[in-house]
Design a protein around this motif. Structure first.
Motif, PDB file in Angstrom:
ATOM      1  N   ILE A  67       0.853  -1.185   0.000  1.00  0.00           N
ATOM      2  CA  ILE A  67       0.000   0.000   0.000  1.00  0.00           C
ATOM      3  C   ILE A  67       0.891   1.237   0.000  1.00  0.00           C
ATOM      4  CG2 ILE A  67      -1.714   1.291   1.325  1.00  0.00           C
ATOM      5  CD1 ILE A  67      -2.727  -1.251  -0.039  1.00  0.00           C
ATOM      6  N   SER A  68       0.594   2.147  -0.888  1.00  0.00           N
ATOM      7  CA  SER A  68       1.440   3.325  -1.061  1.00  0.00           C
ATOM      8  C   SER A  68       1.392   4.244   0.157  1.00  0.00           C
ATOM      9  CB  SER A  68       1.002   4.105  -2.295  1.00  0.00           C
ATOM     10  OG  SER A  68       1.777   5.281  -2.423  1.00  0.00           O
ATOM     11  N   THR A  69       2.571   4.700   0.576  1.00  0.00           N
ATOM     12  CA  THR A  69       2.664   5.712   1.636  1.00  0.00           C
ATOM     13  C   THR A  69       3.203   7.017   1.047  1.00  0.00           C
ATOM     14  OG1 THR A  69       4.872   4.892   2.219  1.00  0.00           O
ATOM     15  CG2 THR A  69       2.998   4.020   3.479  1.00  0.00           C
ATOM     16  N   ASP A  70       3.111   7.115  -0.272  1.00  0.00           N
ATOM     17  CA  ASP A  70       3.602   8.303  -0.976  1.00  0.00           C
ATOM     18  C   ASP A  70       2.774   9.527  -0.595  1.00  0.00           C
ATOM     19  OD1 ASP A  70       4.797  10.069  -2.675  1.00  0.00           O
ATOM     20  OD2 ASP A  70       4.046   9.166  -4.531  1.00  0.00           O
ATOM     21  N   THR A  71       3.465  10.599  -0.267  1.00  0.00           N
ATOM     22  CA  THR A  71       2.765  11.830   0.113  1.00  0.00           C
ATOM     23  C   THR A  71       2.912  12.927  -0.945  1.00  0.00           C
ATOM     24  OG1 THR A  71       4.712  12.512   1.386  1.00  0.00           O
ATOM     25  CG2 THR A  71       2.949  11.388   2.593  1.00  0.00           C
ATOM     26  N   THR A  72       3.275  12.516  -2.162  1.00  0.00           N
ATOM     27  CA  THR A  72       3.332  13.485  -3.263  1.00  0.00           C
ATOM     28  C   THR A  72       1.932  14.063  -3.487  1.00  0.00           C
ATOM     29  OG1 THR A  72       5.079  12.191  -4.314  1.00  0.00           O
ATOM     30  CG2 THR A  72       3.918  13.803  -5.695  1.00  0.00           C
ATOM     31  N   PRO A  73       1.803  15.385  -3.551  1.00  0.00           N
ATOM     32  CA  PRO A  73       0.465  15.983  -3.657  1.00  0.00           C
ATOM     33  C   PRO A  73      -0.294  15.554  -4.907  1.00  0.00           C
ATOM     34  CG  PRO A  73       2.097  17.650  -3.066  1.00  0.00           C
ATOM     35  CD  PRO A  73       2.852  16.418  -3.439  1.00  0.00           C
ATOM     36  N   ILE A  74      -1.572  15.266  -4.706  1.00  0.00           N
ATOM     37  CA  ILE A  74      -2.506  14.998  -5.797  1.00  0.00           C
ATOM     38  C   ILE A  74      -3.676  15.963  -5.595  1.00  0.00           C
ATOM     39  CG2 ILE A  74      -4.113  13.320  -6.792  1.00  0.00           C
ATOM     40  CD1 ILE A  74      -2.279  11.090  -5.714  1.00  0.00           C
ATOM     41  N   THR A  75      -4.095  16.617  -6.656  1.00  0.00           N
ATOM     42  CA  THR A  75      -5.222  17.549  -6.551  1.00  0.00           C
ATOM     43  C   THR A  75      -6.475  16.891  -7.106  1.00  0.00           C
ATOM     44  OG1 THR A  75      -3.740  19.453  -6.794  1.00  0.00           O
ATOM     45  CG2 THR A  75      -6.080  19.836  -7.159  1.00  0.00           C
ATOM     46  N   VAL A  76      -7.519  16.872  -6.276  1.00  0.00           N
ATOM     47  CA  VAL A  76      -8.810  16.351  -6.730  1.00  0.00           C
ATOM     48  C   VAL A  76      -9.848  17.468  -6.596  1.00  0.00           C
ATOM     49  CG1 VAL A  76      -8.260  13.981  -6.081  1.00  0.00           C
ATOM     50  CG2 VAL A  76      -9.426  15.446  -4.439  1.00  0.00           C
ATOM     51  N   GLU A  77     -10.927  17.325  -7.323  1.00  0.00           N
ATOM     52  CA  GLU A  77     -11.989  18.330  -7.271  1.00  0.00           C
ATOM     53  C   GLU A  77     -13.229  17.725  -6.641  1.00  0.00           C
ATOM     54  OE1 GLU A  77     -14.140  20.267 -10.836  1.00  0.00           O
ATOM     55  OE2 GLU A  77     -12.548  21.688 -10.299  1.00  0.00           O
ATOM     56  N   THR A  78     -13.899  18.494  -5.795  1.00  0.00           N
ATOM     57  CA  THR A  78     -15.119  17.995  -5.166  1.00  0.00           C
ATOM     58  C   THR A  78     -16.177  17.716  -6.223  1.00  0.00           C
ATOM     59  OG1 THR A  78     -16.003  20.219  -4.792  1.00  0.00           O
ATOM     60  CG2 THR A  78     -14.652  19.280  -3.048  1.00  0.00           C
TER      61      THR A  78
ATOM     62  N   GLN B  99      -6.265  19.215  -1.872  1.00  0.00           N
ATOM     63  CA  GLN B  99      -4.969  18.531  -1.911  1.00  0.00           C
ATOM     64  C   GLN B  99      -5.054  17.214  -1.144  1.00  0.00           C
ATOM     65  OE1 GLN B  99      -1.797  19.512  -3.337  1.00  0.00           O
ATOM     66  NE2 GLN B  99      -3.188  20.840  -4.486  1.00  0.00           N
ATOM     67  N   THR B 100      -4.582  16.144  -1.772  1.00  0.00           N
ATOM     68  CA  THR B 100      -4.509  14.853  -1.106  1.00  0.00           C
ATOM     69  C   THR B 100      -3.229  14.159  -1.556  1.00  0.00           C
ATOM     70  OG1 THR B 100      -5.687  12.794  -0.607  1.00  0.00           O
ATOM     71  CG2 THR B 100      -5.872  13.633  -2.881  1.00  0.00           C
ATOM     72  N   ASN B 101      -3.090  12.884  -1.243  1.00  0.00           N
ATOM     73  CA  ASN B 101      -1.948  12.092  -1.694  1.00  0.00           C
ATOM     74  C   ASN B 101      -2.342  10.618  -1.665  1.00  0.00           C
ATOM     75  OD1 ASN B 101      -1.388  11.110   1.092  1.00  0.00           O
ATOM     76  ND2 ASN B 101      -0.796  13.252   1.423  1.00  0.00           N
ATOM     77  N   ALA B 102      -1.458   9.775  -2.171  1.00  0.00           N
ATOM     78  CA  ALA B 102      -1.771   8.346  -2.260  1.00  0.00           C
ATOM     79  C   ALA B 102      -2.044   7.744  -0.892  1.00  0.00           C
ATOM     80  CB  ALA B 102      -0.608   7.607  -2.937  1.00  0.00           C
ATOM     81  N   LYS B 103      -1.258   8.142   0.100  1.00  0.00           N
ATOM     82  CA  LYS B 103      -1.434   7.600   1.449  1.00  0.00           C
ATOM     83  C   LYS B 103      -2.832   7.904   1.983  1.00  0.00           C
ATOM     84  CE  LYS B 103       0.577   7.729   6.092  1.00  0.00           C
ATOM     85  NZ  LYS B 103       1.610   8.363   6.965  1.00  0.00           N
ATOM     86  N   GLU B 104      -3.282   9.146   1.802  1.00  0.00           N
ATOM     87  CA  GLU B 104      -4.608   9.521   2.304  1.00  0.00           C
ATOM     88  C   GLU B 104      -5.716   8.816   1.536  1.00  0.00           C
ATOM     89  OE1 GLU B 104      -6.308  13.561   3.979  1.00  0.00           O
ATOM     90  OE2 GLU B 104      -6.298  13.629   1.791  1.00  0.00           O
ATOM     91  N   LEU B 105      -5.554   8.678   0.225  1.00  0.00           N
ATOM     92  CA  LEU B 105      -6.562   7.974  -0.568  1.00  0.00           C
ATOM     93  C   LEU B 105      -6.751   6.544  -0.086  1.00  0.00           C
ATOM     94  CD1 LEU B 105      -5.707   9.310  -4.127  1.00  0.00           C
ATOM     95  CD2 LEU B 105      -7.993   9.346  -3.107  1.00  0.00           C
ATOM     96  N   PHE B 106      -5.641   5.852   0.162  1.00  0.00           N
ATOM     97  CA  PHE B 106      -5.741   4.474   0.657  1.00  0.00           C
ATOM     98  C   PHE B 106      -6.330   4.436   2.065  1.00  0.00           C
ATOM     99  CE2 PHE B 106      -2.646   3.321  -2.704  1.00  0.00           C
ATOM    100  CZ  PHE B 106      -3.328   2.240  -3.234  1.00  0.00           C
ATOM    101  N   THR B 107      -5.982   5.424   2.892  1.00  0.00           N
ATOM    102  CA  THR B 107      -6.545   5.493   4.249  1.00  0.00           C
ATOM    103  C   THR B 107      -8.054   5.684   4.186  1.00  0.00           C
ATOM    104  OG1 THR B 107      -4.495   6.418   5.137  1.00  0.00           O
ATOM    105  CG2 THR B 107      -6.491   6.749   6.446  1.00  0.00           C
ATOM    106  N   PHE B 108      -8.497   6.601   3.334  1.00  0.00           N
ATOM    107  CA  PHE B 108      -9.936   6.833   3.175  1.00  0.00           C
ATOM    108  C   PHE B 108     -10.638   5.553   2.709  1.00  0.00           C
ATOM    109  CE2 PHE B 108     -10.406  11.732   2.502  1.00  0.00           C
ATOM    110  CZ  PHE B 108      -9.791  11.947   3.723  1.00  0.00           C
ATOM    111  N   PHE B 109     -10.051   4.901   1.709  1.00  0.00           N
ATOM    112  CA  PHE B 109     -10.677   3.694   1.168  1.00  0.00           C
ATOM    113  C   PHE B 109     -10.783   2.617   2.231  1.00  0.00           C
ATOM    114  CE2 PHE B 109     -10.413  -0.511  -0.785  1.00  0.00           C
ATOM    115  CZ  PHE B 109     -11.511  -0.468  -1.631  1.00  0.00           C
TER     116      PHE B 109
END
Length: 394
Positions: free
Chosen positions: A30-41, A58-68
């Motif tokens: 599972i990715s722990t990458d914190t490189t910024p990713i921009t998503v739109e609501t 602003q989010t990142n891969a780590k947060e996306l996996f945490t949310f999921f």
């Protein structure tokens, strides 16, 4: 000749290894990458007497996996609670949160454990978001000692003081004045923290809510009133109960925001905005446009006042877990199989927690008298005739 056979053999070996290498490469950690990713609501915010937050988050891969993972865990936990209730291992009232997970997860992502949360009786997932364990959840639901309220609160009265989670309340709307009281304590103590007081659209017409909001506004308390609008107060559609169902405008003098409560990033952005506002200016109302898949409680089939097509439509178009799944896949952070493997792990975690909870003992009979009165007051318990003292309560 020998060299050509050797080359051919090496080639065959390399071909044999290709599927194995491919299979190994698919099993990425599972990715722990914190490189910024921009998503739109998903949709724009709608405001009342305030600016609107940016739709870019602003989010990142780590947060996306945490949310999921967190939302998939909550979903599985609530489905398991449904089965346990039908098996009569959970008794009494039981209100499930599946469909509304983005509110709990997005809110937690925007705040710290210094901030307080208080809610109504649909509280299981909020407790988990605050750091509660699956064992504490299932043990409490089944009335066991290891439960978060020692098995004495049940579904409606979860509690986690060390994370500033204050329940879990069964009286409709009564948690809102308590939440404003928590905000008063925070301001008095100069904590630089806020309180989120959650309530449903069914509680939005309560007089105590407006009284609490009034004094919070007078004193500029860091109170954030969050209406989790799942569009049905028990079996009553919002339009049948509220002349003005624009709950974010109900504060009149207090600003408000309408938020897509099925989009974890919209919730995160709104809660970040609301916290900054409340610390500087006092109370604000957030209306989370969300949806529950189950009925009001386990005694409500949830299909007599709405159609199955309506429920299916929301699942297909707005489901909060699927929204995050699509984001992960679109950014090529994982494959469908890898996400399904995560869900399999979650099922095992839930099953293991249920097994442990079933083995956990029921509270001792002496626990009937604890957490009722302050200790050491010498309170006496009498029999029915009021003559014979049966016990001195601890």
């Amino acid at each position: 000749m020998a060299l050509s056979r050797l080359a051919s053999s090496s080639s065959r070996s390399a071909d044999l290894l290709k599927p194995l290498c491919s299979a190994i490469s698919l099993r990425r950690p599972i990715s722990t990458d914190t490189t910024p990713i921009t998503v739109e609501t998903s949709v724009p915010f709608t405001s009342h007497q305030c600016d609107t937050p940016s739709r870019s988050v602003q989010t990142n891969a780590k947060e996306l996996f945490t949310f999921f993972r967190d939302m998939a865990l909550m979903r599985r936990m609530e489905i398991a609670a449904d089965s346990l209730y039908k098996a009569k291992l959970i008794r009494g009232f039981c209100h499930l949160y599946d469909g509304q997970e983005a509110v709990a997860v997005g809110m937690e992502a925007a705040i710290t454990k210094k901030d307080c949360i208080i809610t109504a009786y649909r509280d299981h997932c909020t407790f988990v978001a605050r750091g509660g364990t699956l064992l504490e959840v299932f043990a409490e639901l089944m009335g066991r000692q290891a439960g978060c309220s020692r098995g004495k609160g049940g579904s409606m009265h979860f509690y986690k003081k060390d994370s500033n989670f204050y329940g879990g309340h069964g009286i409709v709307g009564a948690q809102v004045p308590l939440g404003c009281g928590l905000a008063f304590a925070q301001k008095y103590s100069k904590d630089e923290a806020v309180t989120f007081a959650l309530y449903g659209d069914g509680a939005a017409n309560q007089g105590q809510l407006f009284e609490a909001l009034n004094i919070s506004a007078l004193w500029d308390l860091p109170a954030i009133l969050v209406c989790e609008n799942n569009h049905y107060g028990m079996g009553t559609a919002e339009w049948r109960a509220a002349k003005s169902p624009a709950y974010y405008k109900r504060g009149d003098y207090a600003p408000g925001l309408k938020v897509d409560g099925m989009d974890a990033f919209a919730v995160k952005q709104a809660c970040t905005f609301a916290k900054e506002h409340a610390l500087k200016n006092g109370p604000i109302i957030l209306e989370m446009d969300t949806y529950r898949y189950h009925g009001h409680s386990m005694s409500d089939p949830g299909s007599t006042y709405r159609t199955r097509d309506e429920i299916t439509g929301v699942r297909q178009e707005r489901d909060p877990v699927e929204r995050i799944r699509k984001l992960i896949l679109s950014h090529d952070l994982a494959t469908e199989k890898e996400l399904k493997d995560i869900e399999k792990e979650i099922r095992k975690e839930v099953d293991d927690a249920i097994a442990q909870a079933k083995e956990n003992p029921l509270p001792e009979s002496s626990e009937l008298f604890t957490n009722v009165y302050a200790k050491g007051l010498g309170v006496e318990s009498f029999g029915a005739d009021r003559k014979e003292v049966r016990a001195i309560l601890p």
